[in-house]
Write an enzyme that holds these catalytic residues in place. Structure first.
Site, PDB file in Angstrom:
ATOM      1  N   LYS A   7       0.829  -1.202   0.000  1.00 30.93           N
ATOM      2  CA  LYS A   7       0.000   0.000   0.000  1.00 30.93           C
ATOM      3  C   LYS A   7       0.860   1.247   0.000  1.00 30.93           C
ATOM      4  CE  LYS A   7      -1.007   0.987   4.871  1.00 30.93           C
ATOM      5  NZ  LYS A   7      -2.082   1.319   5.802  1.00 30.93           N
ATOM      6  N   SER A  65      -8.088   4.371 -15.025  1.00 23.84           N
ATOM      7  CA  SER A  65      -6.896   3.937 -14.310  1.00 23.84           C
ATOM      8  C   SER A  65      -6.418   4.958 -13.288  1.00 23.84           C
ATOM      9  CB  SER A  65      -5.744   3.615 -15.263  1.00 23.84           C
ATOM     10  OG  SER A  65      -5.303   4.800 -15.893  1.00 23.84           O
ATOM     11  N   THR A 105      -9.490   0.328  -9.552  1.00 21.02           N
ATOM     12  CA  THR A 105      -9.082   0.561 -10.929  1.00 21.02           C
ATOM     13  C   THR A 105      -7.772  -0.191 -11.139  1.00 21.02           C
ATOM     14  OG1 THR A 105      -8.813   2.247 -12.663  1.00 21.02           O
ATOM     15  CG2 THR A 105      -7.849   2.739 -10.501  1.00 21.02           C
ATOM     16  N   TYR A 106      -7.076   0.127 -12.225  1.00 18.58           N
ATOM     17  CA  TYR A 106      -5.800  -0.534 -12.498  1.00 18.58           C
ATOM     18  C   TYR A 106      -4.704   0.524 -12.613  1.00 18.58           C
ATOM     19  CZ  TYR A 106      -6.653   0.911 -17.308  1.00 18.58           C
ATOM     20  OH  TYR A 106      -6.904   1.659 -18.425  1.00 18.58           O
ATOM     21  N   GLY A 138     -10.347   8.899 -15.968  1.00 17.09           N
ATOM     22  CA  GLY A 138     -11.658   8.371 -16.320  1.00 17.09           C
ATOM     23  C   GLY A 138     -12.643   8.550 -15.180  1.00 17.09           C
ATOM     24  N   ALA A 139     -13.508   7.557 -14.997  1.00 20.83           N
ATOM     25  CA  ALA A 139     -14.559   7.647 -13.984  1.00 20.83           C
ATOM     26  C   ALA A 139     -14.000   7.897 -12.583  1.00 20.83           C
ATOM     27  CB  ALA A 139     -15.394   6.373 -13.999  1.00 20.83           C
ATOM     28  N   ALA A 140     -12.811   7.370 -12.294  1.00 20.99           N
ATOM     29  CA  ALA A 140     -12.204   7.564 -10.967  1.00 20.99           C
ATOM     30  C   ALA A 140     -11.952   9.037 -10.664  1.00 20.99           C
ATOM     31  CB  ALA A 140     -10.907   6.775 -10.861  1.00 20.99           C
TER      32      ALA A 140
END
Length: 117
Positions: free
Chosen positions: A9, A25, A57-58, A73-75
């Site tokens: 993390k 991403s 996400t990635y 994007g959506a994130a």
């Protein structure tokens, strides 16, 4: 039996970019990727400390030493520039491996530089 543990993390990173029009991403500074043991295209969970939002996400690579934590994007709708986030990757282990595995924990300052320790 397999057990899912935290693999690594990045704790309390500051979001530096949010690009709604990118296809998706999280962009992470290569230095931080290496320190946390994250791979490009690996799935990560993101926890927004400011809002409580949790999403996945990635990973894509940002330039080494840039300090970039960029939501794409959506994130990009789930955090604002300056929000602090926790980025976590998980992995599946058999019970024997799980007993001896130690995750990588990367603590960062407000500019996303790795803190000693």
């Amino acid at each position: 039996m397999h057990i899912t543990l935290m693999k690594g993390k990045i704790h309390r990173a500051s979001v530096t970019e949010a690009d709604l029009h990118y296809e998706g991403s999280i962009s992470i500074d290569r230095t931080l990727l290496d320190a946390a043991g994250f791979l490009v295209h690996e799935r990560v969970e993101i926890y927004n400390i400011e809002t409580g939002a949790r999403f996945a996400t990635y990973v894509i690579e940002a330039p080494n030493g840039s300090g970039t934590i960029g939501l794409n994007g959506a994130a990009a709708r789930l955090a604002m520039i300056g929000d602090r986030v926790i980025i976590v990757a998980y992995a599946s282990f058999d019970e024997a491996e799980a007993k001896f595995f130690s995750p990588r924990v990367v603590l960062v300052d407000p500019e996303n530089r790795i803190l000693p320790g």
